[in-house]
Design a protein around this motif. Sequence first.
Motif, mmCIF file in Angstrom:
data_model
loop_
_atom_site.group_PDB
_atom_site.id
_atom_site.type_symbol
_atom_site.label_atom_id
_atom_site.label_comp_id
_atom_site.label_asym_id
_atom_site.label_seq_id
_atom_site.Cartn_x
_atom_site.Cartn_y
_atom_site.Cartn_z
ATOM 1 N N ARG A 219 2.231 5.821 6.681
ATOM 2 C CA ARG A 219 1.504 6.443 5.571
ATOM 3 C C ARG A 219 1.236 5.364 4.537
ATOM 4 N N LEU A 220 0.000 5.274 4.063
ATOM 5 C CA LEU A 220 -0.361 4.247 3.085
ATOM 6 C C LEU A 220 -1.383 4.800 2.111
ATOM 7 N N ALA A 221 -1.105 4.636 0.811
ATOM 8 C CA ALA A 221 -2.059 4.974 -0.244
ATOM 9 C C ALA A 221 -2.297 3.704 -1.052
ATOM 10 N N ALA A 222 -3.537 3.262 -1.130
ATOM 11 C CA ALA A 222 -3.848 2.007 -1.811
ATOM 12 C C ALA A 222 -5.049 2.193 -2.732
ATOM 13 N N ALA A 223 -5.134 1.326 -3.723
ATOM 14 C CA ALA A 223 -6.254 1.375 -4.674
ATOM 15 C C ALA A 223 -6.758 -0.050 -4.909
ATOM 16 N N PHE A 224 -8.066 -0.144 -5.173
ATOM 17 C CA PHE A 224 -8.700 -1.440 -5.397
ATOM 18 C C PHE A 224 -9.629 -1.351 -6.598
ATOM 19 N N THR A 225 -9.712 -2.429 -7.358
ATOM 20 C CA THR A 225 -10.784 -2.607 -8.323
ATOM 21 C C THR A 225 -11.711 -3.673 -7.752
ATOM 22 N N VAL A 226 -12.798 -3.959 -8.472
ATOM 23 C CA VAL A 226 -13.763 -4.937 -7.973
ATOM 24 C C VAL A 226 -14.049 -5.965 -9.056
ATOM 25 N N LYS A 227 -13.901 -7.226 -8.676
ATOM 26 C CA LYS A 227 -14.135 -8.316 -9.614
ATOM 27 C C LYS A 227 -15.573 -8.284 -10.128
ATOM 28 N N ASP A 228 -15.710 -8.444 -11.441
ATOM 29 C CA ASP A 228 -17.023 -8.474 -12.114
ATOM 30 C C ASP A 228 -17.779 -7.154 -11.972
ATOM 31 N N GLU A 229 -17.086 -6.077 -11.596
ATOM 32 C CA GLU A 229 -17.710 -4.755 -11.510
ATOM 33 C C GLU A 229 -16.830 -3.759 -12.266
ATOM 34 N N PRO A 230 -16.851 -3.799 -13.603
ATOM 35 C CA PRO A 230 -15.987 -2.904 -14.376
ATOM 36 C C PRO A 230 -16.337 -1.434 -14.114
ATOM 37 N N GLY A 231 -15.310 -0.614 -14.014
ATOM 38 C CA GLY A 231 -15.529 0.809 -13.790
ATOM 39 C C GLY A 231 -15.599 1.210 -12.342
ATOM 40 N N VAL A 232 -15.579 0.237 -11.417
ATOM 41 C CA VAL A 232 -15.616 0.551 -9.988
ATOM 42 C C VAL A 232 -14.185 0.569 -9.458
ATOM 43 N N ARG A 233 -13.839 1.627 -8.738
ATOM 44 C CA ARG A 233 -12.491 1.767 -8.193
ATOM 45 C C ARG A 233 -12.576 2.457 -6.833
ATOM 46 N N ALA A 234 -11.810 1.944 -5.888
ATOM 47 C CA ALA A 234 -11.762 2.532 -4.551
ATOM 48 C C ALA A 234 -10.320 2.880 -4.219
ATOM 49 N N THR A 235 -10.113 4.024 -3.587
ATOM 50 C CA THR A 235 -8.790 4.411 -3.115
ATOM 51 C C THR A 235 -8.878 4.775 -1.647
ATOM 52 N N VAL A 236 -7.791 4.565 -0.933
ATOM 53 C CA VAL A 236 -7.736 4.897 0.482
ATOM 54 C C VAL A 236 -6.387 5.528 0.782
ATOM 55 N N ASP A 237 -6.394 6.602 1.568
ATOM 56 C CA ASP A 237 -5.176 7.273 2.008
ATOM 57 C C ASP A 237 -5.184 7.311 3.533
ATOM 58 N N LEU A 238 -4.159 6.757 4.139
ATOM 59 C CA LEU A 238 -4.056 6.658 5.592
ATOM 60 C C LEU A 238 -2.804 7.374 6.079
ATOM 61 N N LEU A 239 -2.950 8.141 7.159
ATOM 62 C CA LEU A 239 -1.802 8.686 7.879
ATOM 63 C C LEU A 239 -2.059 8.477 9.362
ATOM 64 N N ALA A 240 -1.250 7.630 9.994
ATOM 65 C CA ALA A 240 -1.363 7.367 11.427
ATOM 66 C C ALA A 240 -0.006 7.662 12.056
ATOM 67 N N GLN A 241 -0.006 8.389 13.180
ATOM 68 C CA GLN A 241 1.271 8.763 13.769
ATOM 69 C C GLN A 241 1.141 9.087 15.248
ATOM 70 N N VAL A 242 2.237 8.867 15.978
ATOM 71 C CA VAL A 242 2.346 9.300 17.360
ATOM 72 C C VAL A 242 2.696 10.784 17.330
ATOM 73 N N ARG A 243 1.903 11.606 18.040
ATOM 74 C CA ARG A 243 2.086 13.052 17.989
ATOM 75 C C ARG A 243 2.841 13.616 19.185
ATOM 76 N N ALA A 244 2.805 12.915 20.323
ATOM 77 C CA ALA A 244 3.476 13.417 21.526
ATOM 78 C C ALA A 244 3.791 12.253 22.450
#
Length: 322
Positions: free
Chosen positions: A245-270
């Motif tokens: 499980r991973l939750a991450a956030a990014f800003t962008v250089k020279d781009e004030p006000g821009v923000r990206a977030t990503v939420d990942l869930l990867a798992q073996v189910r069976a």
Amino acid sequence: MSRPAALAALALLLGCSRGESEAKRRLFSRDDSASRKEEAFDFDKPAAALALSPDDVARRLGSFEWTAAVEWTLSREGDDARRVRSVERHRIRQSANGEFDVIADIDPGLGPGSVTGKEVVFAGERTYARAKHAAFRERPTDRGRDARRFRDESFTVAASMARLCGELSLTPAGEGTALGRRARRYRIALAPGAAAPPPAARPAGLPPPDDDTKRRSRFLEGRVPASADGELLLDAATGVPLRMRLAAAFTVKDEPGVRATVDLLAQVRALGGEVAAIVAPKALPDERKPAGVAAALDAAGLRKRGEEGKAGREEPTDEPTE
């Protein structure tokens, strides 16, 4: 061309962050790795687990089913404020004998009818593929190479997200269980002073990028990891990642006000007998070369002597999987 810059940037992250060179390295070393004795996993280097391929996992755990969901949100503040949300979903069923079924869907957040996807089955040394909602077609010229590449691109999604964050810190956090198996738990955080790795150099000889591509590149090259939090569970016996499980956030250089977030869930189910067998689907014949022109020539009696039936004997070349 009319897409907003935020969506263009998001599309780049979805499509261009994959470690294709690493996937190719694993692909071409597949036969060699299969003949080597399996080495014990070094739990002092937990990040190495993210480099395992589906074939590696099958050799360690047998048949397995794995799923992953990645949700992206990219927003921009200001007078032209915008917010884009996109979701990609992956599922792999792999048998211990190397056969597999892969499904990958992407919802770019553009409303009904915009979801795209593909399913690839490799069974009986043959490849079958279909686009979302379409019928399966056999791919006789693919002996599994492109099928494995498509599978590996899905399975490496966790490693791709980790690379986007730059350097991550994985700290032991005790033990846990998953699928009834004992697991070692690691806490994921952004390493102090972590920075995004530089993008790959643009290959020589390509035409100049268009404006849309420039916007995407600006986002990828200028991303600044802001935070990362998550958890990684590794199988205590083999080192296989059972859940991440991973939750991450990014800003962008020279781009004030821009923000990206990503939420990942990867798992073996069976695992093992709980995984459905891989079965070759009912498929239409391969028809990537349209027969319309040839049929028209036949109807008009214009086919050259000696060419009768020639088109049907030619085997089409492989088509890209992306």
